[in-house]
Design an enzyme around this catalytic site. Structure first.
Site, PDB file in Angstrom:
ATOM      1  N   CYS A 171      97.322 -50.225 -89.996  1.00  0.00           N
ATOM      2  CA  CYS A 171      97.271 -51.171 -88.889  1.00  0.00           C
ATOM      3  C   CYS A 171      98.122 -52.379 -89.410  1.00  0.00           C
ATOM      4  CB  CYS A 171      95.820 -51.741 -88.801  1.00  0.00           C
ATOM      5  SG  CYS A 171      95.147 -52.294 -90.336  1.00  0.00           S
ATOM      6  N   HIS A 458      91.108 -55.962 -91.189  1.00  0.00           N
ATOM      7  CA  HIS A 458      92.017 -55.119 -90.083  1.00  0.00           C
ATOM      8  C   HIS A 458      92.762 -55.865 -89.446  1.00  0.00           C
ATOM      9  CE1 HIS A 458      92.880 -52.258 -87.244  1.00  0.00           C
ATOM     10  NE2 HIS A 458      92.314 -52.909 -86.182  1.00  0.00           N
TER      11      HIS A 458
END
Length: 504
Positions: A171, A458
Site C-alpha cells: 500500500c 495502512h
C-alpha cells in the site's frame, strides 16, 4: 473543437496566406531559443488589461494580445471584425464567427515543422498557465486518433481513475503511484510521449519506461484494478533496501522512486544552462527546489550561504526547542498547522556553544545562528510531516491533527522575504492574506495518509482528478470524496502543484 474546417479561416488564408500563423507560432508558441522565450515572457500581456493572464490569444489580423477569460480578445474581434485568433497556450486557432476552435491541415503542418514529433505545450512552452485548466490541444487530438487506447479527458470524465492491487503490504507503493500519476505536469509529459529511453536495448529495466506504460494503463479508459508487478520488481531491483514483503515507509519509497527515475532519465534534456551541475531531466524540472542555509556568525554577523537541491521538505511535529516556541505558548507546544510547521522550519536557530563554526571573516570558532529558507520553489512541492519518531529503544507515531490549506502561498518562506536581522519581516504568517504574490501560490492535489500505529498500519491516498473532484484511493478501491474529507484527514505527505508556471 471543429475538425471539419472553417470557411472564415479558408478565406483568411486565401487573402493573406499562412505567414501570420507561422510568425506568431514561431515567436510566441514554439519559442525555439532562449532569446525567443525571453521575448515571449516580456511581450505576452493583454493589451487591454495589461495582465499576463491565462489563455492569452493573439489576433491573426493585427498586433493585439487579449485574454480569453475577461473576453478582451472577444471584444477586439467584435469591434475590429478580426475574427481569427491563436491560443498562445495550445497553438490552436479560434474563429469568433463559428464560436469554436477550428482545424486546418496547413496550419497543423506548420506547427509540426517546429517539432520532430507531436507534443503538448508543457515545460518551458508557456508562461503563467494554471495547471488545473487542462484542455486537449490539436496535437493531443492527433495522438488520440492514432492510439485507440487514448481517451479524451473532460470535466466529467473519470478516465485516469484506476485502483492498484496490493501485492503484499505494498500500500505504501500504491499511494505514491497514485500521487505521481495524478501530478498534472508529469501526467502531461508522459501522455505526450516525451520520454526518450536512456537505456537502449534495456527498456524493460528502465523505470521511466515503466512509468510511461503505467500512465498509458491509467488513462486507457480501463476500469479494472491494475497489477503493478513490473513496477514493484524494478523498485526492488534498483532500491534493494525496499525489497521484500515487509511494510515500508511511503516517504522513503517516494524519495527512492524519484531517485531511480532521475537516474534513468538523466541527460534526456541535457544539463541546465543556468546551473551546469543541475540535471535538466523531467524529475528535476518538476520536483527539485533549492533550500538556502544561512549561517550567521554571532561575533561579526558574517553570513555564510549554501544552497542545496531538495525533493521534499520534512517538517517536525514534536515539541521544538525554546527558540521555536511561539509567544504565550505552553512549553510542550506542538504545531497544529502546516503554516506553523513552515514558520518553525524557517526560523533562525541558535546553534549553541557546543556547535561552534569557524567563521570565514573572524578566522576563529564562534557561536552562530542558522536559518533555512526557500531559494527556489519547485513546480511540485511535497511536504513530509514527520509522524514517526524513532530514538534509542523508543518508537512512536505522532497522530496530532495538523491542518493544511487547499491553497498555499510560499512567499513568506522564500529567501527574498528574509530581512537583514536574520529573520522574516513582521507579517502574520499564521494567517497569510490572499493578496500576496500569485507567483508562489500552490494548489493541493494529493494527500497520503497513514492509518494505524507505527507497528501496524495502512496507507491510503486522496487525489484530485479535476479542479473540484476528489477521490480516495485505497489499493484497488476508489471512492468519491469531498474536499472536507481531504482537509480533515491525518496527512502524512502533502503534494502541492504550483498555480503559475514560468520560464527559468
Amino acid at each position: 473543437m471543429s475538425v471539419h474546417g472553417c470557411q472564415h479561416l479558408s478565406a483568411f488564408k486565401a487573402a493573406k496566406g499562412t505567414d501570420p500563423f507561422r510568425i506568431i507560432y514561431s515567436y510566441f508558441i514554439a519559442c525555439p531559443s532562449a532569446d525567443a522565450r525571453r521575448i515571449k515572457a516580456k511581450s505576452c500581456v493583454c493589451h487591454t488589461c495589461r495582465q499576463t493572464t491565462l489563455r492569452l490569444h493573439a489576433c491573426m489580423s493585427c498586433i493585439y494580445f487579449g485574454c480569453y477569460g475577461a473576453k478582451h480578445i472577444h471584444d477586439h474581434a467584435k469591434s475590429k471584425k478580426h475574427n481569427l485568433a491563436i491560443d498562445l497556450t495550445y497553438g490552436t486557432v479560434i474563429c469568433f464567427v463559428c464560436e469554436d476552435y477550428v482545424y486546418d491541415k496547413d496550419l497543423e503542418d506548420i506547427a509540426r515543422s517546429f517539432s520532430q514529433k507531436p507534443t503538448l505545450n508543457l515545460v518551458g512552452a508557456y508562461i503563467k498557465e494554471p495547471f488545473s485548466t487542462w484542455e486537449p490541444s490539436e496535437d493531443e487530438i492527433q495522438l488520440l486518433k492514432k492510439n485507440p487506447k487514448r481517451r479524451k479527458v473532460n470535466s466529467n470524465s473519470t478516465v485516469g481513475l484506476r485502483g492498484l492491487i496490493n501485492l503484499g503490504n505494498t500500500c505504501f507503493m500504491n499511494c505514491i503511484v497514485q500521487a505521481l500519476t495524478h501530478t498534472p505536469i508529469l501526467r502531461d509529459f508522459f501522455l505526450a510521449d516525451r520520454h526518450t529511453c536512456q537505456m537502449p536495448g534495456e527498456s524493460k529495466q528502465c523505470l521511466v519506461c515503466e512509468m510511461a506504460r503505467l500512465f498509458q494503463e491509467f488513462y486507457s479508459g480501463a476500469c479494472t484494478p491494475h497489477i503493478p508487478y513490473r513496477l514493484l520488481h524494478l523498485v526492488w531491483t534498483n532500491a534493494r533496501h525496499l525489497a521484500g514483503y515487509e511494510q515500508q515507509d511511503a516517504h522513503e519509497f517516494l524519495i527512492a522512486a524519484l531517485d531511480v527515475l532521475h537516474r534513468h532519465c538523466k541527460g534526456t534534456n541535457g544539463m541546465s544552462c543556468s546551473n551546469p551541475h543541475l540535471c535538466n531531466c523531467i524529475i528535476d524540472q518538476i520536483f527539485t527546489g533549492g533550500l538556502q542555509s544561512d549561517v550567521t556568525c554571532k561575533q561579526c554577523n558574517n553570513v555564510s550561504t549554501t544552497i542545496d537541491p531538495i525533493w521534499d521538505i520534512s517538517l517536525d511535529l514534536g515539541p521544538g526547542p525554546p527558540a521555536f516556541r511561539f509567544t504565550n505558548s505552553p512549553g510542550n507546544y506542538e504545531p497544529t498547522s502546516l503554516l506553523e510547521c513552515l514558520k518553525r522550519f524557517t526560523r533562525p536557530e541558535h546553534l549553541g556553544s557546543s556547535a561552534k563554526i569557524k567563521c570565514g571573516k573572524c578566522h576563529s570558532y564562534q557561536e552562530s545562528t542558522k536559518q533555512l529558507t526557500m531559494k527556489k520553489l519547485p513546480v511540485v512541492a511535497c511536504f513530509h510531516l514527520k509522524r514517526f519518531e524513532h530514538s534509542t529503544g523508543y518508537h512512536k507515531k505522532i497522530s496530532t491533527y495538523v491542518s493544511f490549506p487547499e491553497e498555499l502561498d510560499m512567499t513568506p518562506f522564500m529567501s527574498s522575504s528574509r530581512n537583514d536581522n536574520n529573520g522574516f519581516s513582521n507579517q502574520i504568517i499564521l494567517d497569510i492574506p490572499t493578496s500576496l504574490s500569485c507567483d508562489n501560490k500552490y494548489s493541493l492535489f494529493a494527500v497520503v495518509n497513514h492509518i494505524g500505529t507505527i507497528e501496524v498500519g495502512h496507507y491510503t491516498c486522496y487525489i484530485r482528478l479535476h479542479k473540484d473532484q476528489w477521490f480516495k484511493c485505497d489499493d484497488h478501491l476508489i471512492t468519491k470524496a469531498t474536499v472536507t474529507d481531504v482537509l480533515n484527514s491525518e496527512g502524512y505527505l502533502l503534494f502541492y502543484h504550483k498555480q503559475i508556471l514560468e520560464y527559468e
